[in-house]
Design an enzyme around this catalytic site. Structure first.
Site, short mmCIF file in Angstrom:
data_model
loop_
_atom_site.label_atom_id
_atom_site.label_comp_id
_atom_site.label_asym_id
_atom_site.label_seq_id
_atom_site.Cartn_x
_atom_site.Cartn_y
_atom_site.Cartn_z
N LYS A 131 0.85 -1.21 0.00
CA LYS A 131 0.00 0.00 0.00
C LYS A 131 0.88 1.25 0.00
CE LYS A 131 -3.85 -2.45 2.18
NZ LYS A 131 -4.66 -2.73 3.39
N GLN A 183 -4.65 -1.66 9.72
CA GLN A 183 -4.57 -2.98 9.10
C GLN A 183 -5.13 -4.04 10.05
OE1 GLN A 183 -3.73 -3.42 5.91
NE2 GLN A 183 -3.96 -5.63 5.97
N ASP A 198 -10.99 2.95 4.33
CA ASP A 198 -11.32 1.53 4.24
C ASP A 198 -12.84 1.31 4.20
OD1 ASP A 198 -9.40 -0.48 3.97
OD2 ASP A 198 -8.76 -0.33 6.06
N1 GUN Z 1 -6.97 -6.94 6.26
C1 GUN Z 1 -7.34 -7.67 5.18
N2 GUN Z 1 -7.89 -6.87 4.24
C2 GUN Z 1 -7.85 -5.61 4.74
C3 GUN Z 1 -8.27 -4.36 4.23
O1 GUN Z 1 -8.81 -4.21 3.12
N3 GUN Z 1 -8.06 -3.30 5.06
C4 GUN Z 1 -7.50 -3.43 6.27
N4 GUN Z 1 -7.34 -2.32 7.02
N5 GUN Z 1 -7.11 -4.57 6.78
C5 GUN Z 1 -7.27 -5.66 6.01
#
Ligand code: GUN
Length: 291
Positions: A52, A96, A119
């Protein structure tokens, strides 16, 4: 059979975002700034967050990675979130998941300012999504919609079967596919661990979206001819012949299911790269809304 090439489409989207960012720079405007908080040392989570951050650099965003130890308390994380909410330089941030067991995930996600919740996990944003209001759509479901859209895959009147009811993928996906509009207007069946006779359901599906996390779960016998197959699974399966000691495997038995499918996403290179591109898109949106 058409491969839904998430790697290519995500690159197209990143290029489109780069053009937008360059315009912002030319006008002397602030560029979008994404922060990602990671608690603990989970290998897969570190890989995702690293991707990311690299994606931010590629499109010209600013990015900040906040690393916190595995023993971080809930209060410490909530304090960090407060700081990010108040930091005017940060346009959007993500926590995350998963979080260590001492931390209540729901409480943490509710502490994020909805205007910075790129998110789309805050109940306010999730509720808006369910009510067809403009909001941040969670990145993975948003990426799947974008992939269906860009390949012109018909969803109207189709039977979509979603496998898995996670808050991040399955649940929002089931809502989005049933919404009015395109992609949407599907008749949706949401299946999960208590679903009986899942093969009977999947074999009637025009579109299958599998977000289970069980490698090679979906077999050719479970799929009808010309079905559209979206594989959200990304499991690490031990493999001594691979340099990393594991290979990334989806929920779908790709070799056999692809022979029956009309469209199918590969793993890797399907939904995964789309998730990152859509997180960038949400961050750009967050910046624009703050201007
Ligand atoms: N863990 C697995 N997928 C995601 C996501 O799209 N965002 C976040 N913050 N954590 C994750």
């Amino acid at each position: 059979m058409v491969i839904l090439d998430g790697k290519k489409v995500s690159n197209d989207i990143k290029n489109e975002i780069t053009v937008q960012v360059n315009k912002m720079k030319d006008k002397g405007e602030k560029v979008p700034h994404l922060a990602a908080v990671i608690v603990g040392n989970d290998g897969a989570s570190l890989t995702y967050v690293g991707s990311k951050v690299r994606a931010c650099e590629r499109v010209g965003f600013e990015s900040t990675m906040v690393r916190m130890s595995n023993t971080t308390s809930e209060i410490e994380l909530l304090d960090k979130i407060k700081e990010l909410n108040q930091n005017d330089d940060i346009d959007g941030f993500i926590i995350q998941l998963p979080l260590p067991p001492q931390i209540n995930t729901q409480k943490v996600l509710m502490a994020v300012d909805p205007s910075k919740d790129v998110d789309g996990f805050h109940p306010e944003n999730f509720g808006k999504m369910a009510l067809d209001m403009s909001t941040f759509i969670p990145a993975t479901p948003f990426g799947i919609l974008e992939l269906l859209d860009r390949y012109g895959v018909e969803t109207k009147g189709k039977h979509t079967v979603v496998i898995g009811r996670s808050h991040i993928v399955g649940r929002p996906m089931s809502i989005l596919m049933g919404r009015k509009g395109f992609p949407g207007n599907s008749t949706v069946t949401l299946t999960h661990s208590h679903t009986k006779n899942i093969t009977q359901i999947t074999s009637q599906a025009d579109i299958i979206i599998s977000a289970l996390g069980v490698p090679n779960f979906l077999k050719a016998e479970m799929v009808k001819d010309d079905a559209v197959i979206i594989d959200v699974g990304i499991s690490r399966v031990p493999d001594e012949t691979s340099p990393k000691g594991y290979i990334i495997t989806g929920d779908v038995d790709f070799k056999n299911v692809s022979k029956k499918a009309s469209y199918i996403t590969p793993v890797p290179g399907g939904v995964g790269p789309m998730t990152i591109a859509m997180l960038l898109k949400n961050t750009l949106l967050a910046r624009e809304q703050r201007m």
